[in-house]
Design a protein around this motif. Structure first.
Motif, PDB file in Angstrom:
ATOM      1  N   UNK A 160       1.415  -4.166   0.140  1.00 37.95           N
ATOM      2  CA  UNK A 160       0.784  -4.481  -1.142  1.00 37.95           C
ATOM      3  C   UNK A 160       0.938  -5.963  -1.439  1.00 37.95           C
ATOM      4  N   UNK A 161       2.107  -6.497  -1.121  1.00 38.83           N
ATOM      5  CA  UNK A 161       2.379  -7.908  -1.362  1.00 38.83           C
ATOM      6  C   UNK A 161       1.499  -8.783  -0.464  1.00 38.83           C
ATOM      7  N   UNK A 162       1.439  -8.408   0.810  1.00 36.88           N
ATOM      8  CA  UNK A 162       0.686  -9.204   1.789  1.00 36.88           C
ATOM      9  C   UNK A 162      -0.805  -9.246   1.451  1.00 36.88           C
ATOM     10  N   UNK A 163      -1.358  -8.098   1.073  1.00 38.10           N
ATOM     11  CA  UNK A 163      -2.808  -8.032   0.824  1.00 38.10           C
ATOM     12  C   UNK A 163      -3.157  -8.016  -0.654  1.00 38.10           C
ATOM     13  N   UNK A 164      -2.133  -8.282  -1.491  1.00 36.76           N
ATOM     14  CA  UNK A 164      -2.328  -8.346  -2.931  1.00 36.76           C
ATOM     15  C   UNK A 164      -3.053  -7.107  -3.478  1.00 36.76           C
ATOM     16  N   UNK A 165      -2.518  -5.958  -3.126  1.00 33.83           N
ATOM     17  CA  UNK A 165      -3.099  -4.689  -3.600  1.00 33.83           C
ATOM     18  C   UNK A 165      -2.474  -4.342  -4.954  1.00 33.83           C
ATOM     19  N   UNK A 166      -3.292  -4.214  -6.005  1.00 33.26           N
ATOM     20  CA  UNK A 166      -2.723  -3.798  -7.295  1.00 33.26           C
ATOM     21  C   UNK A 166      -2.180  -2.376  -7.171  1.00 33.26           C
ATOM     22  N   UNK A 167      -0.911  -2.225  -7.532  1.00 34.60           N
ATOM     23  CA  UNK A 167      -0.208  -0.975  -7.254  1.00 34.60           C
ATOM     24  C   UNK A 167       0.348  -0.420  -8.560  1.00 34.60           C
ATOM     25  N   UNK A 168       0.254   0.906  -8.741  1.00 43.78           N
ATOM     26  CA  UNK A 168       0.794   1.504  -9.965  1.00 43.78           C
ATOM     27  C   UNK A 168       1.524   2.793  -9.613  1.00 43.78           C
ATOM     28  N   UNK A 169       2.703   2.979 -10.201  1.00 43.07           N
ATOM     29  CA  UNK A 169       3.453   4.223 -10.019  1.00 43.07           C
ATOM     30  C   UNK A 169       3.296   5.048 -11.287  1.00 43.07           C
ATOM     31  N   UNK A 170       2.864   6.300 -11.133  1.00 42.23           N
ATOM     32  CA  UNK A 170       2.573   7.155 -12.286  1.00 42.23           C
ATOM     33  C   UNK A 170       3.113   8.558 -12.054  1.00 42.23           C
ATOM     34  N   UNK A 171       3.198   9.318 -13.134  1.00 35.03           N
ATOM     35  CA  UNK A 171       3.619  10.712 -13.004  1.00 35.03           C
ATOM     36  C   UNK A 171       2.413  11.607 -12.767  1.00 35.03           C
ATOM     37  N   UNK A 172       2.564  12.571 -11.870  1.00 34.78           N
ATOM     38  CA  UNK A 172       1.461  13.509 -11.677  1.00 34.78           C
ATOM     39  C   UNK A 172       1.595  14.676 -12.653  1.00 34.78           C
ATOM     40  N   UNK A 173       2.670  14.674 -13.448  1.00 30.45           N
ATOM     41  CA  UNK A 173       2.919  15.786 -14.359  1.00 30.45           C
ATOM     42  C   UNK A 173       2.539  15.465 -15.804  1.00 30.45           C
ATOM     43  N   UNK A 174       2.478  14.174 -16.134  1.00 31.21           N
ATOM     44  CA  UNK A 174       2.162  13.804 -17.516  1.00 31.21           C
ATOM     45  C   UNK A 174       1.333  12.522 -17.548  1.00 31.21           C
ATOM     46  N   UNK A 175       0.622  12.327 -18.649  1.00 29.38           N
ATOM     47  CA  UNK A 175      -0.201  11.124 -18.800  1.00 29.38           C
ATOM     48  C   UNK A 175       0.705   9.937 -19.142  1.00 29.38           C
ATOM     49  N   UNK A 176       0.278   8.738 -18.848  1.00 26.60           N
ATOM     50  CA  UNK A 176       1.047   7.555 -19.233  1.00 26.60           C
ATOM     51  C   UNK A 176       0.584   6.354 -18.434  1.00 26.60           C
ATOM     52  N   UNK A 177       1.004   5.154 -18.849  1.00 25.69           N
ATOM     53  CA  UNK A 177       0.537   3.945 -18.170  1.00 25.69           C
ATOM     54  C   UNK A 177       1.253   3.674 -16.849  1.00 25.69           C
ATOM     55  N   UNK A 178       2.451   4.286 -16.651  1.00 29.59           N
ATOM     56  CA  UNK A 178       3.197   4.045 -15.423  1.00 29.59           C
ATOM     57  C   UNK A 178       3.748   2.639 -15.349  1.00 29.59           C
ATOM     58  N   UNK A 179       4.012   2.203 -14.128  1.00 23.29           N
ATOM     59  CA  UNK A 179       4.526   0.842 -13.906  1.00 23.29           C
ATOM     60  C   UNK A 179       3.563   0.112 -12.992  1.00 23.29           C
ATOM     61  N   UNK A 180       3.164  -1.090 -13.406  1.00 23.61           N
ATOM     62  CA  UNK A 180       2.273  -1.881 -12.572  1.00 23.61           C
ATOM     63  C   UNK A 180       3.104  -2.819 -11.714  1.00 23.61           C
TER      64      UNK A 180
END
Ligand code: ADP
Ligand code: ASP
Ligand code: MG
Length: 412
Positions: free
Chosen positions: A219-239
């Motif tokens: 992700x760092x090398x190719x500058x891929x925007x990455x987000x970690x989210x829950x599959x159990x609940x809604x929310x913005x997660x961590x970018x």
């Protein structure tokens, strides 16, 4: 049109109900017009079960057969998700790593992705299909099945996002983002809104398994925007993204990572002459053992003591090699301790602030925790301590650096 790569981890596809729930989520996102490539892990526990079976059959199975076996876990979930989506009236098609062609090198059980063919994926996306890809697996030049190492589905997802130039790579898991530390250990750990690639690299390499380290490197090398989210609940997660001006106000310390998967070895009374470090570490490295923290003390009697850490699984192998080296170079003694753990404070804010280390050491002193080794980089301080104090140390430091969620214990 927005192109998303979504990865669902083991707990997110742990049962037929969970797979159906993922299908609902994916179908809804597809319905609003997103193009979707979905990467799946095996059902939670399945990869471990397959590993167990292999070792019941053969003491040291070949890495090639291991890959043929381990890749079946992901092959099961992708087909089931494709069926669940079709059942919802959402056209979908599943692909194994070999069918896509996720081309890797030939290092069975720890292969690296070299390239991913886009042809099939693009065609299906253009025809309005959801594309489902088995995580964690690929094929080498010879067409042999390979796997990418534990947690490798994260890397499949990020690599696909990079190749397809996706708008975002979303990693759905059983926590709703990246936390200041493992929320299973510290109850009031706080979800972070943003983490830089650099911090995430340190956290992943230092034991936070929420993202496989290779996925973050990609992700760092190719500058891929990455987000970690829950599959159990809604929310913005961590970018997770590049450090930019908006991140200048980032906290001093972003998180605490830790691992008890460590062992410490020392060789005492090594003659203080050139070439000794090479004599010690050459054979260790030749045996494929990864060395982590290294500390050398120069004594005043023409000898040195060298201490280093390895992964715990390599303890016996490293110890045997070190005993042989000790004999050869006439060192005094070899000591081995496999009850140690490593804990690290990570934060880009550390660059511009002094006094973090002393606050860290003071906190541990107050808890009477002895520090065995210390190593630092620009944005982290790692220490090695006795394993039994690990959780106490993590909690004490989390408090001392005020990383916790003060409002509520919102995270169970
Ligand atoms: P998946 O099966 O979805 O790939 P993993 O088990 O590999 O999920 O990763 C998610 C787990 O990572 C969480 O359940 C959590 O216990 C652990 N974890 C460790 N450190 C952190 C952290 N700093 N933030 C969030 N989760 C963390
Ligand atoms: N199923 C593999 C594992 O358990 C890969 C993954 O889940 O990312 O490690
Ligand atoms: Mg994982």
């Amino acid at each position: 049109m927005t192109l998303l790569v979504q990865k669902y981890g083991g707990t997110s596809v742990a049962s037929i109900e969970r797979i159906k729930a993922v299908a609902e989520k994916v179908a809804a996102s597809s319905k609003v017009g997103n193009q979707l490539v979905v990467v799946l892990s095996a059902m939670s526990g399945v990869t471990n079960k397959l590993l167990g079976w292999a070792h019941q059959v053969q003491a040291e199975p070949s890495a090639r057969e291991m890959d043929v076996l381990l890749s079946t876990g992901e092959q099961t979930t992708i087909a089931l998700l494709a069926m669940a989506l079709e059942e919802l009236g959402c056209p979908a098609r599943s692909y194994t790593g070999g069918q896509v062609k996720v081309l890797t090198d030939g290092a069975h059980t720890k292969a690296r992705i070299i390239d991913i063919e886009q042809k099939n994926i693009r065609k299906d996306l253009d025809n309005g299909k959801v594309v489902i890809v088995a995580g964690f697996q690929g094929v080498n030049e010879a067409g042999e099945i390979t796997t990418l190492g534990r947690g490798g589905s994260d890397t499949t997802a990020v690599a696909l996002a990079a190749v397809l130039n996706a708008d975002e790579c979303q990693i759905f898991t059983d926590v709703d983002g990246v936390y200041t530390t493992d929320p299973r250990v510290v109850e009031n750990a706080k979800r972070l809104d943003n983490v830089t690639f650099e911090e995430m690299l340190e956290m992943s390499s230092l034991g936070a398994k929420v993202l496989q380290i290779r996925s973050v490197e990609f992700a760092n090398k190719y500058n891929v925007p990455l987000r970690v989210l829950s599959s159990f609940e809604e929310g913005p997660g961590t970018f997770i993204g590049s450090e930019d001006a908006s991140m200048m106000e980032m906290p001093l310390i972003s998180g605490i990572a830790f691992t008890s998967d460590e062992a410490k070895l020392s060789i005492l009374g090594v003659p203080d002459i050139p070439g000794m470090a090479y004599q010690v570490f050459g054979p260790i490295s030749a045996a494929g053992i990864e060395v982590d923290v290294i500390v050398q003390n120069v004594g005043n009697d023409q000898t040195n003591d060298i201490t280093f850490t390895v992964q715990r699984k390599d303890t016996a192998k490293a110890s045997k090699i070190l005993q042989a080296i000790a004999k050869e170079i006439k060192a005094e003694e070899v000591q081995v301790d496999d009850k140690v753990a490593k804990l690290s404070l990570v934060g880009v804010g550390m660059r511009s602030h002094a006094g973090i280390a002393s606050r860290m050491f003071e906190t541990l002193a107050n808890e009477s925790i002895n520090i065995q080794l210390i190593t630092t980089s620009e944005i982290k301080i790692s220490i090695v301590i006795e394993e039994k104090y690990l959780e106490l140390a993590v909690r004490a430091l989390h408090d001392a650096f005020e990383l916790g969620d003060t409002e509520t214990n919102s995270k169970a």
